[in-house]
Write a protein that holds these residues in place. Structure first.
Motif, mmCIF file in Angstrom:
data_model
loop_
_atom_site.group_PDB
_atom_site.id
_atom_site.type_symbol
_atom_site.label_atom_id
_atom_site.label_comp_id
_atom_site.label_asym_id
_atom_site.label_seq_id
_atom_site.Cartn_x
_atom_site.Cartn_y
_atom_site.Cartn_z
ATOM 1 N N TYR A 14 0.854 -1.193 0.000
ATOM 2 C CA TYR A 14 0.000 0.000 0.000
ATOM 3 C C TYR A 14 0.884 1.234 0.000
ATOM 4 C CZ TYR A 14 -3.938 -2.950 1.555
ATOM 5 O OH TYR A 14 -4.919 -3.893 1.663
ATOM 6 N N VAL A 21 3.671 0.580 2.673
ATOM 7 C CA VAL A 21 3.405 -0.479 3.655
ATOM 8 C C VAL A 21 3.400 -1.826 2.939
ATOM 9 C CG1 VAL A 21 1.786 -1.382 5.361
ATOM 10 C CG2 VAL A 21 1.968 1.087 5.022
ATOM 11 N N ALA A 23 2.079 -4.947 3.261
ATOM 12 C CA ALA A 23 1.067 -5.640 4.063
ATOM 13 C C ALA A 23 1.186 -7.160 3.926
ATOM 14 C CB ALA A 23 -0.332 -5.180 3.661
ATOM 15 N N THR A 42 -1.561 -11.100 14.924
ATOM 16 C CA THR A 42 -1.828 -9.852 15.640
ATOM 17 C C THR A 42 -2.377 -8.805 14.681
ATOM 18 O OG1 THR A 42 0.451 -9.234 15.247
ATOM 19 C CG2 THR A 42 -0.034 -10.187 17.399
ATOM 20 N N SER A 43 -2.904 -7.760 15.248
ATOM 21 C CA SER A 43 -3.437 -6.657 14.465
ATOM 22 C C SER A 43 -2.336 -6.089 13.561
ATOM 23 C CB SER A 43 -3.945 -5.598 15.436
ATOM 24 O OG SER A 43 -4.398 -4.492 14.718
ATOM 25 N N GLY A 44 -2.666 -5.893 12.284
ATOM 26 C CA GLY A 44 -1.685 -5.340 11.352
ATOM 27 C C GLY A 44 -0.832 -6.390 10.658
ATOM 28 N N SER A 45 -1.067 -7.686 10.959
ATOM 29 C CA SER A 45 -0.226 -8.733 10.370
ATOM 30 C C SER A 45 -0.618 -9.060 8.925
ATOM 31 C CB SER A 45 -0.263 -9.998 11.234
ATOM 32 O OG SER A 45 -1.584 -10.458 11.399
ATOM 33 N N LYS A 47 -4.050 -9.946 7.895
ATOM 34 C CA LYS A 47 -5.171 -10.881 7.783
ATOM 35 C C LYS A 47 -6.272 -10.369 6.849
ATOM 36 C CE LYS A 47 -6.076 -10.807 12.248
ATOM 37 N NZ LYS A 47 -5.106 -9.780 12.673
ATOM 38 N N SER A 48 -6.713 -9.143 7.094
ATOM 39 C CA SER A 48 -7.807 -8.599 6.269
ATOM 40 C C SER A 48 -7.351 -8.396 4.834
ATOM 41 C CB SER A 48 -8.307 -7.271 6.842
ATOM 42 O OG SER A 48 -8.914 -7.482 8.093
ATOM 43 N N THR A 49 -6.119 -7.963 4.674
ATOM 44 C CA THR A 49 -5.575 -7.787 3.323
ATOM 45 C C THR A 49 -5.611 -9.112 2.573
ATOM 46 O OG1 THR A 49 -4.128 -6.022 4.112
ATOM 47 C CG2 THR A 49 -3.553 -7.035 2.015
#
Ligand code: ADP
Ligand code: MG
Length: 247
Positions: A14, A21, A23, A42-45, A47-49
């Motif tokens: 990104y 970033v 991601a 963890t958050s930011g690892s 997953k959503s991407t």
């Protein structure tokens, strides 16, 4: 072996306000049809991407996502939308229901992208509402429902196009433990019915319901293992999935 999806050296970069970033930094894995995979981290690892790439909501920077035998990088936007609409169902943490629409109308939303809704579709939507236990709430709006009921609407909505696989991003993140069990029971029934499930969660308890657990760290796969001592919701869902097979 049939693969619902195959991911090869997937990278996502990104660019945001002059910052870059990374991601996802090179992810490779296969998901056989009928698998039930949890994605932890963890958050930011990333997953959503990763889930968004798997569901063709966004395009990779590098690498491949093969979905239902099709290399998605070779498809144009319309072909991608069609593939997504016909093969994939999404469930999100925040339910993402449309507040002005009723339960039944929300369940039918994915059909609007197709351009028409038939009498058979309406019947199927009603059956799906019944299947997730909301047969007596068809005219309610989201604000008149509990969180668990709203998520059940979202699960029914994800099924309206009879998808081969269901992608869920922290679907139980806003739910209490009893309601979490209910939603997991729905997924378990759907998986037993042959659907592939990929579920993002940061809760160990939730990941134990999957057959396989992938852990991401900083955009890379840190661990990919079969789940031993898999937890079953032991038939908490009395869901009758015959509604899924309605034309
Ligand atoms: P997770 O779901 O595991 O919390 P994400 O996939 O949302 O992680 O985010 C991974 C990384 O990518 C984070 O550093 C996040 O800030 C960044 N990121 C995610 N989406 C975007 C975006 N649309 N634009 C810029 N950066 C993003
Ligand atoms: Mg996320």
């Amino acid at each position: 072996m049939n693969y619902a999806t195959r991911v090869v050296d997937l990278k996502k970069i990104y660019h945001l306000k002059g910052e870059t970033v990374h991601a996802l930094r090179g992810i490779t894995f296969d998901v056989p049809e009928g698998d039930y995979v949890s994605i932890m981290g963890t958050s930011g690892s990333g997953k959503s991407t990763l889930l968004n790439m798997l569901g063709c909501l966004d395009r990779p920077s590098f690498g491949q996502v093969v979905l239902g035998g099709k290399d998605t990088s070779k498809l144009n936007d319309d072909e991608l939308s069609f593939l997504r609409a016909s093969r994939v169902g999404f469930v999100f943490q925040a339910y993402n229901l449309i507040q002005q629409l009723t339960v039944i109308e929300n369940i039918e939303v994915p059909l609007f992208y197709r351009g028409f809704v038939t009498a058979a579709d309406h019947r199927r939507a009603r059956e799906l509402a019944k299947m997730v236990g909301l047969g007596d709430r068809l005219g309610h709006r989201p604000t008149q429902l509990s969180g668990g009921q709203q998520q059940r609407v979202a699960v029914a909505r994800s099924l309206i196009n009879n998808p081969d696989y269901i992608l869920a991003d922290e679907p139980t993140g806003n739910l209490d433990s009893r309601t979490t069990e209910e939603i997991l029971a729905l997924f378990e029934t759907l998986n037993n019915d042959g659907r592939t499930i990929i579920l993002v969660t940061h809760e160990d308890d939730v990941s134990h319901h999957a057959k396989r657990a992938i852990r991401l760290m900083d955009g890379l796969i840190q661990e990919d293992r079969q789940v031993e001592e898999r937890r079953s919701t032991k038939g908490r869902s009395s869901m009758d999935t015959s509604a899924l097979n309605l034309a």
